[in-house]
Design a protein around this motif. Sequence first.
Motif, short mmCIF file in Angstrom:
data_model
loop_
_atom_site.label_atom_id
_atom_site.label_comp_id
_atom_site.label_asym_id
_atom_site.label_seq_id
_atom_site.Cartn_x
_atom_site.Cartn_y
_atom_site.Cartn_z
N HIS A 129 -4.85 53.51 -45.51
CA HIS A 129 -3.06 52.58 -45.11
C HIS A 129 -5.05 51.20 -44.48
CE1 HIS A 129 0.49 50.57 -44.81
NE2 HIS A 129 0.58 51.69 -45.90
N ASP A 130 -4.37 50.38 -45.25
CA ASP A 130 -4.31 49.17 -44.25
C ASP A 130 -3.36 48.54 -44.14
OD1 ASP A 130 -5.16 46.62 -44.41
OD2 ASP A 130 -6.22 46.22 -46.61
N LEU A 131 -3.94 48.06 -42.88
CA LEU A 131 -3.06 47.76 -42.03
C LEU A 131 -2.22 46.51 -41.71
CD1 LEU A 131 -3.29 50.09 -38.82
CD2 LEU A 131 -1.40 50.17 -40.78
N THR A 132 -2.87 46.01 -42.41
CA THR A 132 -2.68 44.43 -43.37
C THR A 132 -1.09 44.24 -44.23
OG1 THR A 132 -3.70 44.20 -45.12
CG2 THR A 132 -4.93 43.78 -43.03
N ALA A 133 -0.77 45.31 -44.75
CA ALA A 133 0.47 45.40 -45.43
C ALA A 133 1.41 46.47 -44.84
CB ALA A 133 0.00 45.32 -46.59
N LEU A 134 2.39 46.69 -44.49
CA LEU A 134 3.22 47.65 -43.36
C LEU A 134 4.86 47.68 -44.07
CD1 LEU A 134 2.26 46.33 -39.99
CD2 LEU A 134 1.05 47.94 -40.43
N PRO A 135 4.36 49.27 -44.64
CA PRO A 135 6.08 48.93 -44.99
C PRO A 135 7.31 49.75 -44.16
CG PRO A 135 4.87 51.67 -44.33
CD PRO A 135 4.39 50.31 -44.49
N GLU A 136 8.51 48.72 -45.04
CA GLU A 136 9.82 48.70 -44.41
C GLU A 136 10.17 50.17 -44.62
OE1 GLU A 136 11.24 46.46 -42.30
OE2 GLU A 136 9.44 44.75 -42.22
N VAL A 137 10.52 50.95 -43.60
CA VAL A 137 11.27 52.08 -43.58
C VAL A 137 12.83 52.17 -42.69
CG1 VAL A 137 11.44 54.41 -43.64
CG2 VAL A 137 9.69 53.15 -44.20
N TYR A 181 3.41 59.30 -48.67
CA TYR A 181 2.06 58.83 -48.24
C TYR A 181 2.08 57.83 -48.28
CZ TYR A 181 3.03 62.57 -44.71
OH TYR A 181 3.17 63.59 -43.95
N ARG A 182 1.20 58.29 -50.73
CA ARG A 182 1.19 56.93 -51.47
C ARG A 182 2.30 56.08 -51.79
NH1 ARG A 182 -0.89 62.42 -53.70
NH2 ARG A 182 -3.35 62.13 -53.18
N ARG A 183 4.04 56.05 -51.28
CA ARG A 183 4.33 55.37 -51.61
C ARG A 183 5.04 54.64 -50.36
NH1 ARG A 183 7.43 59.52 -53.85
NH2 ARG A 183 8.58 59.90 -52.13
N LEU A 184 4.43 54.88 -49.24
CA LEU A 184 4.05 54.12 -47.84
C LEU A 184 3.09 53.26 -47.86
CD1 LEU A 184 5.52 56.99 -45.59
CD2 LEU A 184 7.46 54.14 -45.87
N GLY A 185 2.18 53.55 -48.66
CA GLY A 185 0.57 52.16 -48.94
C GLY A 185 -0.51 53.30 -48.62
N PHE A 186 -0.26 54.40 -48.53
CA PHE A 186 -2.03 55.03 -48.26
C PHE A 186 -2.16 55.12 -50.04
CE2 PHE A 186 0.38 56.25 -44.21
CZ PHE A 186 -0.76 56.80 -43.88
N GLN A 187 -3.61 55.21 -49.74
CA GLN A 187 -5.05 55.02 -50.94
C GLN A 187 -5.70 56.03 -51.17
OE1 GLN A 187 -6.23 51.18 -51.88
NE2 GLN A 187 -4.11 50.55 -52.52
N ASP A 188 -5.84 57.07 -51.35
CA ASP A 188 -6.59 57.86 -51.91
C ASP A 188 -8.11 57.44 -51.44
OD1 ASP A 188 -5.21 59.88 -52.80
OD2 ASP A 188 -5.74 59.72 -55.15
N ALA A 189 -9.01 58.88 -50.33
CA ALA A 189 -10.35 57.88 -50.09
C ALA A 189 -11.28 59.56 -50.02
CB ALA A 189 -10.07 57.11 -48.57
#
Length: 282
Positions: free
Chosen positions: A132-140, A263-271
């Motif tokens: 997850h790139d922490l420059t873009a944070l999810p709102e929950v 997790y992917r909806r929260l902004g995590f990307q496959d690595a």
Amino acid sequence: MLTWQELGEEHLPALTALAEACLAEDGGLPLFTDPPLLRARLLQTRTLAAWHGGDLVAAVGVGTGRTPATSTGLVHPAWRGQGLGGRLLSWAGEQAGDADLLLTTELWSPDADALFTARGYERTFTEWVLRHDLTALPEVARPDGVTTEPATLDAELFETYRASFADRPGFAEPDADEWLGDLGDDDGYRPDLSLVARGPDGAAVGFLTVIDTWIDQVGVVPGWRGRRVGAYLVARALRGLAADGAREAWLCVNDNNPAAGLYRRLGFQDAGRRARYLRTRR
């Protein structure tokens, strides 16, 4: 021409360079390039390495004297397709002898998967590594009736963990003291970011633990799933890591775990992926 020889501690810098080249090509667990894990996987009971001049191009370690025996191997991306992986795998099988052999790969690739399965190894475990790139944070939004507090390494935390995962296929319940001790003994454990979620009656309904910049474990008890508890805990942890100066966060999730979609909806990307393969002697 290649030169084959055993590996030792003096070769750790070359092993690190080899692991970094494989990680850049395949993706996977970034911690694998750190000395502790490299030592544990590659500098085992028996080792074999291929050198081209001063460059390490392939390596394998085999741990014997246990059941099953274990092995990890690497082939530099520029040297793949020349049979080196097959040679390392055959050598590892010979060292294991009559023992079952468990292959561990933290930097998974389709070609390695094809080789292992063609040789009779069964894939027993696969995880996605997510970043997850922490420059873009999810709102929950906080779920109705839910409060959170810092996690305490106690019997309640273990019971929340057990209740959250007991219905997962293949769950093997660990000893409570061992599970709690492993967390507390980890130098990277973040008690300030690890959380317990409670319902309106005060009972624990979920938890999250953080190690360094890794979301280590997230669990929600069955009766509270589908109410954004897990998403809220993860979003809180991501914001805490970002406020602490971290630029990225990581987690691993089993490939058959439905939480991967969350997790992917929260902004995590496959690595990348990591896996285990087992050959049994019948």
